[in-house]
Design a protein around this motif. Structure first.
Motif, PDB file in Angstrom:
ATOM      1  N   UNK A 192      40.254  -2.575   5.421  1.00 21.57           N
ATOM      2  CA  UNK A 192      40.220  -1.235   5.946  1.00 21.57           C
ATOM      3  C   UNK A 192      40.176  -0.847   7.423  1.00 21.57           C
ATOM      4  N   UNK A 193      39.713  -1.679   8.279  1.00 19.06           N
ATOM      5  CA  UNK A 193      39.433  -1.620   9.645  1.00 19.06           C
ATOM      6  C   UNK A 193      40.875  -2.042  10.216  1.00 19.06           C
ATOM      7  N   UNK A 194      41.749  -3.065   9.607  1.00 25.29           N
ATOM      8  CA  UNK A 194      42.898  -3.242  10.019  1.00 25.29           C
ATOM      9  C   UNK A 194      44.027  -2.044   9.816  1.00 25.29           C
ATOM     10  N   UNK A 195      44.013  -1.626   8.621  1.00 20.79           N
ATOM     11  CA  UNK A 195      44.546  -0.315   8.395  1.00 20.79           C
ATOM     12  C   UNK A 195      44.448   0.671   9.365  1.00 20.79           C
ATOM     13  N   UNK A 196      43.140   0.854   9.890  1.00 20.79           N
ATOM     14  CA  UNK A 196      42.851   2.150  10.713  1.00 20.79           C
ATOM     15  C   UNK A 196      43.242   1.723  12.203  1.00 20.79           C
ATOM     16  N   UNK A 197      43.456   0.348  12.508  1.00 20.74           N
ATOM     17  CA  UNK A 197      44.163  -0.273  13.804  1.00 20.74           C
ATOM     18  C   UNK A 197      45.535  -0.050  13.744  1.00 20.74           C
ATOM     19  N   UNK A 198      46.084  -0.089  12.589  1.00 22.52           N
ATOM     20  CA  UNK A 198      47.531  -0.051  12.605  1.00 22.52           C
ATOM     21  C   UNK A 198      48.075   1.413  12.492  1.00 22.52           C
ATOM     22  N   UNK A 199      47.120   2.227  12.160  1.00 20.02           N
ATOM     23  CA  UNK A 199      47.420   3.899  12.241  1.00 20.02           C
ATOM     24  C   UNK A 199      47.884   4.094  13.677  1.00 20.02           C
ATOM     25  N   UNK A 200      47.176   3.618  14.682  1.00 18.36           N
ATOM     26  CA  UNK A 200      47.590   4.053  16.238  1.00 18.36           C
ATOM     27  C   UNK A 200      48.651   2.702  16.761  1.00 18.36           C
ATOM     28  N   UNK A 201      48.180   1.824  16.213  1.00 16.99           N
ATOM     29  CA  UNK A 201      48.958   0.557  17.077  1.00 16.99           C
ATOM     30  C   UNK A 201      50.499   0.201  16.412  1.00 16.99           C
ATOM     31  N   UNK A 202      50.597   0.347  14.952  1.00 18.62           N
ATOM     32  CA  UNK A 202      51.788  -0.074  14.085  1.00 18.62           C
ATOM     33  C   UNK A 202      51.965   0.948  13.255  1.00 18.62           C
ATOM     34  N   UNK A 203      52.063   2.195  13.256  1.00 28.25           N
ATOM     35  CA  UNK A 203      52.033   3.358  12.605  1.00 28.25           C
ATOM     36  C   UNK A 203      52.860   3.270  11.363  1.00 28.25           C
ATOM     37  N   UNK A 204      53.879   2.684  11.244  1.00 30.94           N
ATOM     38  CA  UNK A 204      54.941   2.395  10.335  1.00 30.94           C
ATOM     39  C   UNK A 204      54.432   1.570   9.345  1.00 30.94           C
ATOM     40  N   UNK A 205      53.307   0.657   9.626  1.00 25.88           N
ATOM     41  CA  UNK A 205      52.806  -0.135   8.677  1.00 25.88           C
ATOM     42  C   UNK A 205      51.519   0.502   7.854  1.00 25.88           C
ATOM     43  N   UNK A 206      51.030   1.429   8.574  1.00 25.29           N
ATOM     44  CA  UNK A 206      49.876   2.072   8.038  1.00 25.29           C
ATOM     45  C   UNK A 206      49.853   2.503   6.652  1.00 25.29           C
ATOM     46  N   UNK A 207      48.930   1.996   5.598  1.00 21.69           N
ATOM     47  CA  UNK A 207      48.901   2.430   4.505  1.00 21.69           C
ATOM     48  C   UNK A 207      50.074   1.893   3.756  1.00 21.69           C
ATOM     49  N   UNK A 208      50.557   1.007   4.005  1.00 23.30           N
ATOM     50  CA  UNK A 208      51.743   0.020   3.047  1.00 23.30           C
ATOM     51  C   UNK A 208      50.921  -0.864   1.962  1.00 23.30           C
ATOM     52  N   UNK A 209      51.325  -0.826   1.016  1.00 24.11           N
ATOM     53  CA  UNK A 209      50.627  -1.731  -0.269  1.00 24.11           C
ATOM     54  C   UNK A 209      51.016  -3.199   0.213  1.00 24.11           C
ATOM     55  N   UNK A 210      50.204  -3.724  -0.250  1.00 23.29           N
ATOM     56  CA  UNK A 210      50.355  -5.229  -0.457  1.00 23.29           C
ATOM     57  C   UNK A 210      50.270  -6.011   0.825  1.00 23.29           C
ATOM     58  N   UNK A 211      50.039  -5.349   1.987  1.00 22.51           N
ATOM     59  CA  UNK A 211      49.688  -6.008   3.212  1.00 22.51           C
ATOM     60  C   UNK A 211      48.481  -6.639   3.369  1.00 22.51           C
ATOM     61  N   UNK A 212      48.504  -7.702   4.162  1.00 21.57           N
ATOM     62  CA  UNK A 212      47.238  -8.450   4.200  1.00 21.57           C
ATOM     63  C   UNK A 212      47.029  -8.449   5.638  1.00 21.57           C
ATOM     64  N   UNK A 213      45.678  -7.934   6.084  1.00 17.88           N
ATOM     65  CA  UNK A 213      45.239  -7.865   7.504  1.00 17.88           C
ATOM     66  C   UNK A 213      44.348  -8.845   8.023  1.00 17.88           C
ATOM     67  N   UNK A 214      44.698  -9.504   8.982  1.00 21.33           N
ATOM     68  CA  UNK A 214      43.835 -10.558   9.629  1.00 21.33           C
ATOM     69  C   UNK A 214      42.426  -9.903  10.424  1.00 21.33           C
ATOM     70  N   UNK A 215      41.653 -10.788  10.896  1.00 20.47           N
ATOM     71  CA  UNK A 215      40.438 -10.342  11.720  1.00 20.47           C
ATOM     72  C   UNK A 215      41.000  -9.473  12.997  1.00 20.47           C
ATOM     73  N   UNK A 216      40.245  -8.881  13.546  1.00 21.81           N
ATOM     74  CA  UNK A 216      40.264  -7.732  14.472  1.00 21.81           C
ATOM     75  C   UNK A 216      41.298  -8.378  15.510  1.00 21.81           C
ATOM     76  N   UNK A 217      40.555  -9.429  15.998  1.00 14.78           N
ATOM     77  CA  UNK A 217      41.150 -10.059  17.297  1.00 14.78           C
ATOM     78  C   UNK A 217      42.552 -10.290  17.234  1.00 14.78           C
ATOM     79  N   UNK A 218      43.163 -10.901  16.110  1.00 12.17           N
ATOM     80  CA  UNK A 218      44.535 -10.982  15.864  1.00 12.17           C
ATOM     81  C   UNK A 218      45.294  -9.740  15.991  1.00 12.17           C
ATOM     82  N   UNK A 219      44.702  -8.589  15.296  1.00 13.49           N
ATOM     83  CA  UNK A 219      45.518  -7.215  15.366  1.00 13.49           C
ATOM     84  C   UNK A 219      45.597  -6.874  17.083  1.00 13.49           C
TER      85      UNK A 219
END
Length: 390
Positions: free
Chosen positions: A44-71
């Motif tokens: 969930x934290x990864x998706x919230x980061x994506x919302x501003x950083x990579x918005x076209x990935x935000x909320x996409x099904x079946x994504x796996x998001x790594x620890x915060x440092x990688x994002x």
């Protein structure tokens, strides 16, 4: 480790709780036996980061998001899209793939992309995400990118891309090319013999003249800022090229992209015109400042600099300009304690005092719609320019 996150129920939970409080999720008992609360919170934290950083990935099904440092270390969508506008061809290899944001956007202009990543977990995450995003023409390879390039059978590639790590063994930030990992300078011959073009991303802190000195067959240098914050330098190298090096300074905003281009020859031939403050003041965006084209800026836009080493410009009529524009309301000699202002935004240019000292000596709070520029003028006097946004 991550396969259970792809279960339908888990994905439904993630997509239905994208705005949830992360701490609350991590403290509650997980509704799933095979996925912990901390794993759910990470996604969930990864998706919230994506919302501003990579918005076209935000909320996409079946994504796996790594620890915060990688994002945090990955490129933003804005800068990745900018890079994608610079390259095209049949094949591209990303030597330092990471999460794969750059590889994904670059892949839109290629038939086949090879994403190389040494970290096995990150490589597997990227491979999963490329499929989830419909980018099946990106092949994720768990290996050192330079080793892959060395043994790659289908050379030359149209493009090779690298974004080397800018941290040393002690995890301290480094700036010089020779301190990057991998050290691109040591592998120059391999890269040049294996590709028709090479795009290198470096720290925006890297000295441009030093980069020009160290990198051979350089075609273009892109100084990329987003909302007036320097983000990265991009270096396009083309083996065998003898073309003049082009410098491109860009500042990307929500409304427009400010762009300023020039060659080394134009930079060397530009003359500096100076003058006292007129009706309007111009402050170049940070990409222009990074470019070092201070004389050429004034020449190109028909402006005068306030002093050879004061990088602010002036004119009698308001002109278009890649940066901030101000209306000059008053010019006063600098006399500490006698400014008659209690609140203002303060900037200094070629001035002997810091902003903090100026505020303290003159009791000026930060903020408001007045902008004070503390500067050295062409006659070497110190002055304060009282301005408002034009």
């Amino acid at each position: 480790m991550y396969k259970n996150i792809l279960n339908t129920g888990v994905q439904d939970f993630i997509l239905n709780n994208l705005s949830a409080d992360i701490l609350s999720v991590s403290l509650k008992k997980s509704p799933f036996d095979a996925v912990s609360s901390s794993q759910l919170a990470q996604q969930l934290k990864g998706h919230q980061t994506l919302k501003s950083k990579v918005p076209s990935w935000y909320g996409k099904r079946n994504l796996i998001l790594p620890p915060s440092l990688n994002l945090e270390q990955t490129s933003s969508e804005i800068t990745a899209r900018y890079k994608a506008g610079l390259v095209a061809g049949n094949t591209l290899m990303d030597l330092t793939g990471g999460l794969g944001v750059d590889a994904y956007f670059l892949s839109k202009n290629f038939a086949q992309v090879y994403h190389c990543e040494q970290d096995e977990s990150l490589s597997r995450i990227a491979a999963n995400n490329f499929v989830a995003l419909g980018a099946s023409h990106i092949q994720a390879i768990h290996a050192n990118g330079l080793d892959v390039l060395k043994g790659f059978p289908e050379k030359p590639l149209d493009w090779v891309y690298a974004d080397p790590s800018r941290r040393n063994a002690q995890r301290e930030k480094v700036i010089r090319l020779e301190d990057y990992e991998p050290n691109i300078l040591e592998h120059d011959e391999l890269i040049r013999s294996s590709s028709r073009n090479f795009l290198l991303k470096t720290s925006p802190m890297l000295d441009i003249s030093e980069g020009i000195r160290q990198l051979s067959n350089l075609r273009e240098i892109h100084m990329v800022a987003v909302n007036n914050e320097m983000r990265e330098l991009l270096w396009w190298l083309q083996p065998g090229s003898q073309a003049p090096v082009r410098h491109i300074a860009v500042n990307i905003t929500a409304d427009t992209t400010e762009r300023f281009e020039f060659t080394e020859e134009e930079l060397q031939e530009a003359g500096v015109a100076t003058g006292m403050p007129e009706n309007y003041l111009y402050e170049p965006n940070v990409a222009l400042m990074k470019s070092g084209a201070f004389a050429l800026i004034g020449q190109r836009y028909g402006l005068r600099k306030l002093h050879q080493h004061t990088h602010l410009y002036t004119s009698g009529v308001l002109l278009d300009f890649p940066g901030r524009r101000f209306r000059v309301e008053q010019v006063k000699p600098y006399k500490p304690g006698k400014l008659g202002v209690s609140k203002a935004n303060i900037s200094i240019r070629n001035f002997p005092e810091t902003v903090a000292r100026i505020r303290k000596r003159n009791k000026i709070a930060d903020g408001g719609d007045r902008y004070l520029f503390f500067v050295r003028l062409v006659d070497d006097s110190l002055a304060v320019l009282f301005t408002s946004k034009a």
